[in-house]
Design a protein around this motif. Structure first.
Motif, mmCIF file in Angstrom:
data_model
loop_
_atom_site.group_PDB
_atom_site.id
_atom_site.type_symbol
_atom_site.label_atom_id
_atom_site.label_comp_id
_atom_site.label_asym_id
_atom_site.label_seq_id
_atom_site.Cartn_x
_atom_site.Cartn_y
_atom_site.Cartn_z
ATOM 1 N N GLN A 270 0.750 -1.224 0.026
ATOM 2 C CA GLN A 270 -0.076 -0.100 -0.013
ATOM 3 C C GLN A 270 0.838 1.143 0.171
ATOM 4 O OE1 GLN A 270 -2.577 -0.434 3.436
ATOM 5 N NE2 GLN A 270 -3.729 -2.217 2.356
ATOM 6 N N GLY A 271 2.001 1.160 0.232
ATOM 7 C CA GLY A 271 3.067 2.224 0.080
ATOM 8 C C GLY A 271 3.083 2.945 1.388
ATOM 9 N N MET A 272 2.940 2.469 2.599
ATOM 10 C CA MET A 272 2.821 3.017 3.692
ATOM 11 C C MET A 272 4.344 2.969 4.583
ATOM 12 S SD MET A 272 -0.968 1.699 4.937
ATOM 13 C CE MET A 272 -1.002 2.379 6.706
ATOM 14 N N THR A 273 5.121 1.701 4.269
ATOM 15 C CA THR A 273 6.354 1.689 4.716
ATOM 16 C C THR A 273 7.311 1.349 3.556
ATOM 17 O OG1 THR A 273 6.194 -0.564 5.242
ATOM 18 C CG2 THR A 273 5.500 1.012 6.706
ATOM 19 N N ASP A 274 8.600 1.403 4.046
ATOM 20 C CA ASP A 274 9.427 0.899 2.986
ATOM 21 C C ASP A 274 9.689 -0.603 3.145
ATOM 22 O OD1 ASP A 274 10.734 0.751 5.493
ATOM 23 O OD2 ASP A 274 12.634 1.951 4.934
ATOM 24 N N TYR A 275 10.688 -1.493 2.691
ATOM 25 C CA TYR A 275 10.585 -2.851 2.779
ATOM 26 C C TYR A 275 11.431 -3.331 4.012
ATOM 27 C CZ TYR A 275 10.368 -7.527 0.614
ATOM 28 O OH TYR A 275 10.249 -8.729 0.302
ATOM 29 N N ILE A 276 11.984 -2.368 4.707
ATOM 30 C CA ILE A 276 12.964 -3.157 5.962
ATOM 31 C C ILE A 276 12.113 -3.788 6.923
ATOM 32 C CG2 ILE A 276 14.170 -2.339 8.077
ATOM 33 C CD1 ILE A 276 15.788 -2.081 5.387
ATOM 34 N N PRO A 277 10.700 -3.431 7.429
ATOM 35 C CA PRO A 277 9.878 -4.021 8.136
ATOM 36 C C PRO A 277 9.303 -5.384 7.688
ATOM 37 C CG PRO A 277 8.930 -1.675 8.063
ATOM 38 C CD PRO A 277 10.059 -1.910 6.810
ATOM 39 N N VAL A 278 9.439 -5.380 6.434
ATOM 40 C CA VAL A 278 9.066 -6.676 5.619
ATOM 41 C C VAL A 278 10.389 -7.662 5.866
ATOM 42 C CG1 VAL A 278 8.437 -7.921 3.492
ATOM 43 C CG2 VAL A 278 7.468 -5.577 3.938
ATOM 44 N N LEU A 279 11.378 -7.178 5.475
ATOM 45 C CA LEU A 279 12.654 -7.996 5.556
ATOM 46 C C LEU A 279 12.734 -8.436 7.085
ATOM 47 C CD1 LEU A 279 15.030 -6.490 3.303
ATOM 48 C CD2 LEU A 279 13.959 -8.628 3.119
ATOM 49 N N THR A 280 12.508 -7.547 8.112
ATOM 50 C CA THR A 280 12.672 -7.684 9.693
ATOM 51 C C THR A 280 11.737 -8.916 9.954
ATOM 52 O OG1 THR A 280 13.498 -5.622 10.010
ATOM 53 C CG2 THR A 280 12.619 -6.845 11.993
ATOM 54 N N ALA A 281 10.478 -8.895 9.430
ATOM 55 C CA ALA A 281 9.421 -9.549 9.971
ATOM 56 C C ALA A 281 9.764 -11.143 9.220
ATOM 57 C CB ALA A 281 8.106 -9.414 9.416
#
Length: 144
Positions: free
Chosen positions: A88-99
């Motif tokens: 949705q464009g709300m964050t960058d990809y870092i939280p996805v990688l962390t999760a």
């Protein structure tokens, strides 16, 4: 007549000495039976303890696996939510990688714990199959 009395006396003395030897042999055999029974009892108690310990470890390990599975569900939901936020464009990809890294670490941890669970089960099977008479084929048999 003197030889007859001496012969009777010698026979009587031999019987007394022989009775003493037999009495001593009975005591020795009784002591051997008691010793072997004590060793058997000790092995039996150790085998029971090993089985109980294995069952306890397996139960506790199963509880740990259940808790890890719950954590995995939460981690999966976190990963899904972080991906949705990224799409949705709300964050960058870092939280996805962390999760994703957290999710994969949990998966690896669960796999390791499942391997340990198999190891505990094998230990239980070994404990159940322990030959209590392993040192002697039959601890209660006395050589005659």
């Amino acid at each position: 007549s003197g030889d007859f009395v001496t012969s009777i006396f010698a026979d009587a003395l031999a019987s007394v000495v022989d009775w003493g030897n037999k009495k001593s042999e009975v005591k020795n055999r009784k002591a051997m039976v008691e010793e072997k029974t004590a060793r058997y009892s000790q092995r039996y108690l150790v085998a029971i303890e090993e089985v109980e310990n294995s069952l306890w470890q397996e139960r506790k390990h199963e509880q740990l696996l259940i808790a890890l599975q719950e954590q995995l569900s939460i981690s999966k939901a976190t990963l899904r939510e972080s991906r949705n936020r990224y799409i949705q464009g709300m964050t960058d990809y870092i939280p996805v990688l962390t999760a994703l890294v957290a999710f994969q670490k949990l998966e690896m941890n669960i796999l390791q714990r499942q391997l340990e669970k198999i190891s505990y089960r094998l230990h239980l099977y070994r404990a159940l199959g322990t030959n209590i008479l392993s040192v002697e084929q039959d601890a209660l048999v006395i050589d005659t």
